[in-house]
Enzyme design. Structure first.
Site, PDB file in Angstrom:
ATOM      1  N   ARG A  29     133.392  13.824  34.321  1.00 33.96           N
ATOM      2  CA  ARG A  29     132.166  14.554  33.984  1.00 33.96           C
ATOM      3  C   ARG A  29     131.782  14.150  32.564  1.00 33.96           C
ATOM      4  O   ARG A  29     132.651  13.767  31.772  1.00 33.96           O
ATOM      5  CB  ARG A  29     132.430  16.074  34.024  1.00 33.96           C
ATOM      6  CG  ARG A  29     132.483  16.644  35.416  1.00 33.96           C
ATOM      7  CD  ARG A  29     132.707  18.158  35.392  1.00 33.96           C
ATOM      8  NE  ARG A  29     131.517  18.886  34.927  1.00 33.96           N
ATOM      9  CZ  ARG A  29     130.460  19.152  35.689  1.00 33.96           C
ATOM     10  NH1 ARG A  29     130.438  18.716  36.937  1.00 33.96           N
ATOM     11  NH2 ARG A  29     129.422  19.812  35.220  1.00 33.96           N
TER      12      ARG A  29
ATOM     13  N   HIS B 226     123.111  21.852  26.356  1.00 32.80           N
ATOM     14  CA  HIS B 226     123.439  23.276  26.316  1.00 32.80           C
ATOM     15  C   HIS B 226     123.781  23.593  24.862  1.00 32.80           C
ATOM     16  O   HIS B 226     123.622  22.758  23.979  1.00 32.80           O
ATOM     17  CB  HIS B 226     124.669  23.573  27.194  1.00 32.80           C
ATOM     18  CG  HIS B 226     124.471  23.260  28.630  1.00 32.80           C
ATOM     19  ND1 HIS B 226     123.559  23.938  29.427  1.00 32.80           N
ATOM     20  CD2 HIS B 226     125.061  22.333  29.432  1.00 32.80           C
ATOM     21  CE1 HIS B 226     123.604  23.440  30.646  1.00 32.80           C
ATOM     22  NE2 HIS B 226     124.503  22.466  30.684  1.00 32.80           N
TER      23      HIS B 226
ATOM     24  N   CYS C  44     119.534  20.762  32.144  1.00 33.80           N
ATOM     25  CA  CYS C  44     120.602  20.243  32.998  1.00 33.80           C
ATOM     26  C   CYS C  44     120.260  20.372  34.485  1.00 33.80           C
ATOM     27  O   CYS C  44     119.394  19.660  34.963  1.00 33.80           O
ATOM     28  CB  CYS C  44     121.915  20.926  32.637  1.00 33.80           C
ATOM     29  SG  CYS C  44     123.315  19.944  33.120  1.00 33.80           S
TER      30      CYS C  44
HETATM   31  N1  GLN Z   1     125.730  20.646  38.664  1.00 30.93           N
HETATM   32  C1  GLN Z   1     125.035  19.641  37.859  1.00 30.93           C
HETATM   33  C2  GLN Z   1     125.990  18.538  37.368  1.00 30.93           C
HETATM   34  O1  GLN Z   1     127.178  18.755  37.316  1.00 30.93           O
HETATM   35  C3  GLN Z   1     124.368  20.282  36.674  1.00 30.93           C
HETATM   36  C4  GLN Z   1     125.370  20.857  35.688  1.00 30.93           C
HETATM   37  C5  GLN Z   1     124.695  21.716  34.613  1.00 30.93           C
HETATM   38  O2  GLN Z   1     123.651  22.337  34.826  1.00 30.93           O
HETATM   39  N2  GLN Z   1     125.376  21.766  33.431  1.00 30.93           N
HETATM   40  O3  GLN Z   1     125.521  17.474  36.995  1.00 30.93           O
END
Ligand code: GLN
Length: 224
Positions: free
Chosen positions: A140, A209, A103
């Site tokens: 998101r 994840h 990520c």
């Molecule tokens: N901050 C980054 C985003 O929101 C990565 C998030 C993460 O590592 N899960 O895309």
């Protein structure tokens, strides 16, 4: 000791920014790599590479891991990565050092990560990709995800990996980049082109994840 024709095996795993880049429990990936080595009698050392780590410590690692985080931590890491450090990591990637970058870490290996407010976090430019967060009026990308791998590429016992994604950034691969696979459930890199992650030599970037390795031990063994 893991013995093949009386050869002893050992592995040094470099864990980049364990304090900062572990917002989503990606530390579980290190535990799996450590355990699956120990169970096979492979001597394993986990080298923590925190803020201001020394380049010579990075170079001592046989494999690298870096987890995900919020934008704030990504900005701190970006300031810590001097040109020399970026060059050293790029050399290791080019020399086929196995690595898993999850990520925010995956985003960091690309050209840049543009935050929702337009701020640009410069990446290492090691992978031919870029990431943009389209702003708060876009959701998101969160939820369970299944990525169908190009199984013949990895000679894996199975051709899929499962996990959980949670990222605002949308990642777009350059022409030279191979995706890790294609999403059959979930959003993946950007929720549009059905790609997920990226592969370059022995470096794997992914949005999964879960953490990804406990949920997909075959992938952990492939990296080892
Ligand atoms: N901050 C980054 C985003 O929101 C990565 C998030 C993460 O590592 N899960 O895309």
């Amino acid at each position: 000791q893991y013995m093949i024709h009386d050869t002893k095996y050992s592995l040094v795993i470099g864990w980049l920014y364990p304090e900062l880049m572990s917002t989503y429990g990606d530390r579980g990936n290190i535990i799996v790599l450590q355990k699956r080595c120990e169970w096979r009698g492979i001597e394993v050392e986990v080298k923590r590479l925190d803020l201001r780590f020394k380049i010579e410590d990075l170079r001592k690692c046989d494999m690298l891991f870096m987890g995900g985080a919020q934008d704030t931590q990504q900005k701190i890491v970006a300031t810590d990565f001097s040109k020399e450090k970026g060059k050293a990591l790029k050399e290791m990637v080019e020399n086929n050092t196995p690595g898993l970058y999850v990520c925010g870490a995956y985003q960091f290996l690309g050209k840049y990560y543009k935050e929702a407010d337009g701020t640009i976090i410069k990446g290492l430019g090691i992978l031919d990709l870029y990431t943009e967060n389209p702003g708060d009026n876009h959701p998101r990308l969160i939820g369970n995800i299944v990525t169908q791998l190009n199984a013949k590429r990895y000679s894996l016992v199975t051709d899929g990996v499962v996990g959980f994604e949670n990222h605002g950034g949308r990642t777009y691969l350059g022409k030279t980049m191979q995706p890790l696979g294609h999403v059959t459930i979930g959003y993946g890199n950007n929720g549009q082109d059905k790609t997920e992650g990226a592969v370059y030599k022995n470096s794997f970037g992914t949005y999964l994840h879960g953490p990804i390795l406990p949920k997909n031990p075959h992938f952990a063994d492939y990296l080892i």
